[in-house]
Design an enzyme around this catalytic site. Structure first.
Site, PDB file in Angstrom:
ATOM      1  N   ASP A 190      -8.992  41.309  44.313  1.00  0.00           N
ATOM      2  CA  ASP A 190      -8.472  40.441  45.374  1.00  0.00           C
ATOM      3  C   ASP A 190      -9.391  40.483  46.604  1.00  0.00           C
ATOM      4  O   ASP A 190     -10.275  41.346  46.720  1.00  0.00           O
ATOM      5  CB  ASP A 190      -7.057  40.923  45.736  1.00  0.00           C
ATOM      6  CG  ASP A 190      -6.184  39.840  46.333  1.00  0.00           C
ATOM      7  OD1 ASP A 190      -6.711  38.763  46.681  1.00  0.00           O
ATOM      8  OD2 ASP A 190      -4.963  40.069  46.466  1.00  0.00           O
TER       9      ASP A 190
ATOM     10  N   ASP B  54      -1.664  31.413  45.655  1.00  0.00           N
ATOM     11  CA  ASP B  54      -0.503  32.258  45.979  1.00  0.00           C
ATOM     12  C   ASP B  54       0.783  31.444  45.966  1.00  0.00           C
ATOM     13  O   ASP B  54       1.867  31.995  46.142  1.00  0.00           O
ATOM     14  CB  ASP B  54      -0.691  32.901  47.362  1.00  0.00           C
ATOM     15  CG  ASP B  54      -1.458  34.206  47.264  1.00  0.00           C
ATOM     16  OD1 ASP B  54      -1.717  34.664  46.138  1.00  0.00           O
ATOM     17  OD2 ASP B  54      -1.810  34.767  48.321  1.00  0.00           O
TER      18      ASP B  54
HETATM   19  C1  DGJ Z   1      -2.855  38.142  47.526  1.00  0.00           C
HETATM   20  C2  DGJ Z   1      -2.707  37.797  46.088  1.00  0.00           C
HETATM   21  O1  DGJ Z   1      -3.045  36.495  45.842  1.00  0.00           O
HETATM   22  C3  DGJ Z   1      -1.291  38.124  45.651  1.00  0.00           C
HETATM   23  O2  DGJ Z   1      -1.089  37.703  44.338  1.00  0.00           O
HETATM   24  C4  DGJ Z   1      -1.102  39.591  45.785  1.00  0.00           C
HETATM   25  O3  DGJ Z   1      -1.955  40.273  44.918  1.00  0.00           O
HETATM   26  C5  DGJ Z   1      -1.354  40.004  47.224  1.00  0.00           C
HETATM   27  N1  DGJ Z   1      -2.618  39.556  47.706  1.00  0.00           N
HETATM   28  C6  DGJ Z   1      -1.288  41.493  47.362  1.00  0.00           C
HETATM   29  O4  DGJ Z   1      -1.611  41.925  48.620  1.00  0.00           O
END
Ligand code: DGJ
Length: 730
Positions: free
Chosen positions: A478, A548
């Protein structure tokens, strides 16, 4: 096939359905001649026309000929400040301070196989399927050689481009701009399509006619970004899914980029794409080489649909390096939306237990397992398991998950650091920060200086320890903020323009190390969802968390936009709970499953809290996905409707390459009491074949495509149907 024709001094690049030609003019200027449907002729230079135009200067070599001007002739790689007033591709800062570039042909070479780009992502493949054209240009005043590279992947209708700049002198060479691709087209009556958005609404297509001036998309966020994508289309004004000439250009790059199109004075257009010149300079010592990231082009005369399918095939087969190639990826469950930071082994195992019973195969532990990380204000940089939260560490948790029949995956965010972390307390100077300025925080975190090897080594050593401590088969990588205050303590003032690009190279280097040391791990890219969804990342991470935003209806739009370049198998997509966490919408579970299975499929909700009916539905979805994954993930993809036009439904279709099988997905909008009798025209079938449509009898391929299939009437909001078609022998 690449052909050099000596009498006309042309290089012609043929793919199965397209032809691309460049010519060396007597002045040494390399001109762009043609890109379009495949042609037989090898000399198309008659297409180049010359005229004495006012205010268009003539280069020295043109002598008394006032009809040859850099300002008017189409070029393969545009120069700067020497008589071409359109978008430049390259710019040097000479020792005298002038910021110009002027290029003349030195030599060309055609060879089998594909050129290599050190430390950068690139399409790959066997010697026998690729050919390379190298055209070397010289700028004597800059003491530099500029090598234009073209890779031809004939079967896939793909042409790749890159540029190497070599310091051929005795002193330093300073680059201020170095694009990967320049495409001069002889017309400006084109539409430009860019893919724009924001966090949680990425890659929404925006289409507009070219108008005089410069239109561009780009990023200065340090990542390719949610806001714009390094993929653009230029197409006929009337082009649609099935008709019209379309050029698609993608940049395999995950940092600051720019894709700009300038409409010239004489109804022509120039596309220039590459690393964003904003915040960029690079110094080459004698003998050193700068490599521009790779760009890839597809031209389709059969509309946007065929352009996309050409990209999909090439990306799937020759860009993504997937350890599971040709095999189904595991259906996963991720605990993020189920628990956020609030979990313990019991909660996680309860989800995993239920998941295993429903047919899920991989459990992914998301953010919050390490350091002191009970919310998103602390802990980044401390990649050791938080044993207060997970007593026994991953050494205990992962085998317990395995015992349930699931493999185990883990979330990481290696590029970041929290000020409240042991790492930051020990090394505050490891974060990118401009001396004398206060840092801007994003999600209350700072960005590590990944241009520095010792910092990457430190983070990598921690990750290596963690990943070696447990049977991890998947990693979600991420990255949750944009870069600002970009300054590296390791570089002198005159080289600070290199930091953004060096950080991207650092990420690529780490990802490559991870791949080499843990070849069995499937890495999913993520950047707050789809903030770094680009061809560069796909070389290292075969799938990327698409957004997201997990709402099925918003996802139809996001996945639709993404599909113009990127194939379904690269788009991470999960079924989540309702009301949806991001927008509060309530959609049926069936619909959420249908939207997510046209992606790298998984779940992201607390399965232990589902009702028996919901569990039965999830079990059916997973069975369907497992039975149809090949069609869903590897089939030819057809967009049947545009979800951005408020139509009554959104539909898409996957067809097997032999056209014997197809899967049609339809998601309806809001409920209506009296809806018209609707038919949906399918695509890509064999008109002469007969198809068994699940539960709806036998239909001719011609009837399904030209007359259409009668859609059922549905009750309730956001209902969905999926139709499976198999060809039957008469
Ligand atoms: C952003 C990601 O896109 C989410 O799916 C998740 O992993 C969060 N970060 C966790 O902080």
């Amino acid at each position: 096939m690449i052909v050099y024709h000596e009498p006309s001094r042309t290089y012609t690049l043929h793919t199965k359905h397209t032809t691309y030609q460049l010519a060396v003019h007597p002045t040494g200027v390399v001109q762009h001649v043609y890109y379009g449907p495949r042609l037989r002729d090898c000399d198309l230079t008659g297409l180049l026309r010359y005229a004495d135009r006012g205010f268009s200067p003539n280069p020295e070599e043109a002598g008394a000929d006032r009809t040859f001007s850099l300002d008017t002739t189409p070029q393969e790689y545009s120069t700067c400040g020497v008589g071409d007033f359109r978008l430049p591709s390259i710019e040097f800062e000479l020792t005298c301070g002038s910021r110009t570039a002027d290029l003349r042909y030195a030599r060309g070479q055609i060879r089998r196989g594909k050129y290599a780009l050190e430390g950068l992502p690139a399409f790959y493949g066997g010697e026998e399927e690729w050919e390379t054209l190298s055209v070397v240009l010289r700028d004597d005043a800059a003491q530099a050689e500029v090598e234009l590279l073209y890779g031809v992947l004939e079967e896939y209708d793909l042409i790749t481009r890159s540029v190497l700049v070599r310091n051929a002198g005795q002193g330093p060479v300073r680059l201020c701009r170095c694009a990967s691709l320049c495409l001069d087209l002889p017309r400006s009556d084109l539409d430009m399509v860019t893919f724009n958005g924001a966090h949680m609404m990425e890659r929404c297509p925006s289409r507009a006619p070219l108008r005089p001036g410069i239109q561009s998309a780009g990023s200065v966020r340090g990542a390719s970004s949610h806001q714009h994508n390094p993929f653009v289309i230029l197409c006929d004004r009337e082009a649609n899914e099935d008709y019209g000439l379309c050029y698609g250009a993608m940049l395999l790059y995950s940092g600051n980029f720019q894709a700009a199109v300038e409409t010239g004075q004489f109804e022509n257009a120039r596309l220039v794409m590459g690393v964003n010149p904003c915040h960029f300079t690079w110094t080459l010592e004698p003998g050193e080489v700068f490599s521009a990231p790779e760009a890839a082009m597809v031209c389709s005369e059969a509309g946007l649909g065929e352009m996309s399918r050409r990209f999909h095939r090439a990306i799937r087969d020759r860009l993504v390096r997937d350890r599971l190639r040709g095999r189904r990826k595991p259906v996963l469950v991720n605990n993020w939306e189920a628990t956020y930071f609030d979990f313990d082994p019991e909660k996680l195992l309860a989800i995993a237990r239920e998941a295993a019973a429903l047919g899920v195969e991989l459990f992914v532990l998301d953010d919050g397992w390490f350091g002191k990380r009970d919310d998103d204000n602390s802990g980044l940089g401390d990649w050791q398991v938080n044993t207060d939260k997970l007593p026994g560490g991953l050494e205990a948790l992962a085998p317990a998950i395995n015992d349930l029949g699931l493999s185990f995956g883990l979330w990481v965010e290696p590029e970041m650091v929290s000020e409240d972390s042991d790492l930051y307390r020990a090394h505050p100077d490891w974060a990118l920060q401009v001396p004398g300025r206060t840092p801007a925080r994003g999600r209350n975190q700072l960005v590590l200086d990944f241009s520095r090897r010792e910092i990457r080594d430190h983070i990598y050593a921690q990750l290596h320890r963690v990943l070696s401590s447990a049977p991890v088969t998947y990693v979600k990588w991420d990255m949750n903020r944009s870069l600002s205050g970009v300054w590296s303590a390791a570089l002198p003032p005159q080289r600070q323009g290199e930091v953004y690009h060096r950080c991207v190279l650092g990420v690529y280097e780490m990802l490559e190390r991870l791949r080499t040391d843990f070849p069995e791990i499937l890495v999913e890219g993520c950047c707050g969802g789809g903030g770094r969804f680009d061809g560069g990342m796909l070389y290292y991470t075969p799938q990327i968390w698409c957004s997201d935003n997990t709402d099925a209806i918003d996802r139809l739009r996001i996945q639709y936009g993404t599909s113009f370049c990127y194939p379904v198998c690269t788009m991470g997509a999960h079924v989540s709970a309702v009301p949806n966490e991001q927008n509060g919408r309530v959609t049926p579970l069936e619909t959420r499953g249908i939207a997510a299975m046209s992606g790298a499929f998984g779940y992201e909700l607390d399965l232990s809290k589902c009702t028996p009916e919901e569990k039965a539905c999830i079990r059916r979805q997973i069975e369907t996905y497992k039975a149809r994954w090949e069609l869903l993930q590897l089939g030819d993809y057809y967009r049947l409707t545009d979800p951005f036009r408020e139509g009554p439904y959104t539909a898409w279709e996957q067809v097997s390459p032999d056209r014997r099988e197809a899967l049609v997905s339809v998601v309806f909008g809001g409920a209506r009491a009296v809806s018209p009798f609707r038919v949906l025209k399918l695509k890509g079938l064999d008109p002469g074949a007969r198809y068994q449509v699940d539960g709806a009898g036998c239909w001719g391929g011609d009837a399904l495509m030209y007359a259409g299939f009668p859609l059922p009437a549905v009750k309730g909001d956001y209902q969905a149907v999926q139709l499976h078609l198999t060809a039957v022998d008469d």
